[in-house]
Design a protein around this motif. Structure first.
Motif, PDB file in Angstrom:
ATOM      1  N   THR A 149       0.807  -1.204   0.002  1.00 47.34           N
ATOM      2  CA  THR A 149       0.015  -0.081   0.028  1.00 47.34           C
ATOM      3  C   THR A 149       0.897   1.246  -0.125  1.00 47.34           C
ATOM      4  OG1 THR A 149      -0.251   0.278   2.301  1.00 47.34           O
ATOM      5  CG2 THR A 149      -1.583  -1.265   1.513  1.00 47.34           C
ATOM      6  N   ASP A 150       0.352   2.474   0.125  1.00 53.21           N
ATOM      7  CA  ASP A 150       1.170   3.680   0.088  1.00 53.21           C
ATOM      8  C   ASP A 150       1.554   3.797   1.549  1.00 53.21           C
ATOM      9  OD1 ASP A 150      -1.328   4.487   0.966  1.00 53.21           O
ATOM     10  OD2 ASP A 150      -0.998   6.451   0.724  1.00 53.21           O
TER      11      ASP A 150
ATOM     12  N   SER B 207       4.172   4.230  -2.689  1.00 49.23           N
ATOM     13  CA  SER B 207       3.945   2.930  -2.862  1.00 49.23           C
ATOM     14  C   SER B 207       5.068   2.030  -3.320  1.00 49.23           C
ATOM     15  CB  SER B 207       2.640   2.572  -3.477  1.00 49.23           C
ATOM     16  OG  SER B 207       2.377   1.037  -3.490  1.00 49.23           O
TER      17      SER B 207
END
Length: 370
Positions: free
Chosen positions: A295-296, A341
């Motif tokens: 994910t970021d 990400s």
């Protein structure tokens, strides 16, 4: 008659004073006796006297409590001051929902505050709690019968100095071994720490000099501009089950001994830590920590070391993920999230590959773009 009354009043006053002295003396005698008894009885009488003395504050003890449920594999003891402040507390969390909740809380708060020496399976959190996860293949019955490891938390609230931290660590190992014995775990007891050994918060190394260390990934990958001339906190114990590498911005406002804000965190978690620890709330679902993810805010890689799962995490430092790349306030844009990400995947890839090589692990699986 008046002289007789005076004499009797004097005698009565003398008796009152004598009684007051006796009460005061009795109280002064009872308080140390109560302290001695509480220290002797706390946690089943298994707290080493010298180590307990080292972590005790300069105050009276108040009470002690202990409970044990062999069926559930649960143990709890606590010794408090007369002000109801914890001196020492020990709690177990067998495999199941209770341990999942505790692991979620541990992992979602912050990375390990300090790693443990001698390959001890655990770490110290930033509030002086030592978490250990010893082998417990036979521990518990009924619903808890299948768990391999037991999570044990030992809290010595007043431990601050090096001497106190060493005593705290010895207490944690001693009580963990006592608990696994009570539960019939069957695993090998944890080794006693070497004399004077303490949880290690790591050394601060200039980023330019960290290449070749266990945290070398932060020297070989692109990092945020404010971290290029920063320092890296290297807290990876030889043979340990957890590790932490933190990139900090340079100290602001002059020459200081402490670094600036944390920018990037790299962590490793071996065994049940790697399989179950909820390192961040952004990943959810059963078994998710046995799979690589991205994910970021977190990149997660997985592998196996000596038959045990190991997980590697890369995430932004506290509060850093809330900032925009251009320094403006507000949430990052979609493009910036994608860039972040990708950077986290690069960080965790470099870190995991190096750790797998050092630990002679296999089956490395890296996260891919979502």
């Amino acid at each position: 008659m008046e002289n007789w009354a005076r004499r009797h009043r004097g005698l009565l006053w003398g008796v009152v004073c004598a009684l007051a002295v006796l009460v005061a003396v009795g109280a002064s005698v009872r308080a140390p006796l109560k302290d001695w008894w509480l220290a002797r009885e706390a946690c089943g009488g298994k707290l080493p006297g010298g180590d307990l003395k080292a972590v005790r504050p300069d105050t009276r003890l108040g009470k002690q409590e202990e409970s044990f449920d062999e069926e559930l594999g649960e143990y709890h003891c606590v010794l408090t001051t007369d002000k109801d402040r914890v001196v020492v507390a020990v709690d177990t969390y067998p495999d199941g929902p209770g341990r999942d909740r505790k692991m979620s809380f541990i992992g979602s708060a912050r990375p390990p505050y300090a790693v443990l020496p001698g390959g001890l399976p655990g770490f110290e959190a930033d509030n002086s709690i030592v978490y250990l996860m010893p082998e417990c293949p036979r521990g518990g019955k009924g619903a808890a019968a299948e768990h391999r490891r037991l999570l044990v938390g030992t809290w010595a609230f007043f431990a601050e100095s090096r001497e106190e931290k060493a005593a705290m660590l010895r207490l944690a190992v001693r009580m963990t071994n006592e608990v696994t014995g009570k539960l019939g775990c069957g695993g090998a007891p944890l080794p006693a720490p070497e004399d004077g050994a303490v949880p290690d918060k790591g050394a601060y190394v200039p980023r330019a000099e960290v290449k070749g260390t266990a945290c070398g990934a932060l020297a070989t990958t692109p990092v945020p501009a404010e971290g290029r001339d920063g320092r890296v906190r290297v807290a990876v114990a030889d043979g340990g089950v957890v590790g932490r590498c933190t990139l900090y911005a340079p100290q602001q406002g002059g020459a200081g001994t402490r670094p600036g804000e944390p920018l990037v965190e790299l962590t490793s978690w071996l065994g049940d830590w790697g399989a179950d620890l909820r390192v961040t709330g952004s990943l959810t679902g059963e078994g998710v920590f046995r799979q690589p993810s991205s994910t970021d805010s977190l990149a997660w890689a997985v592998a196996e070391c000596d038959g045990e799962n190991i997980g590697f995490g890369a995430q932004w430092g506290e509060d850093y993920s809330l900032r925009k790349a251009d320094g403006k306030s507000g949430p990052p844009t979609e493009k910036q999230r994608g860039e972040r990400s990708a950077l986290l995947r690069e960080y965790v890839g470099a870190f995991a590959k190096d750790q797998v090589r050092r630990g002679k692990c296999t089956g490395l699986r890296l996260p891919t773009a979502p």
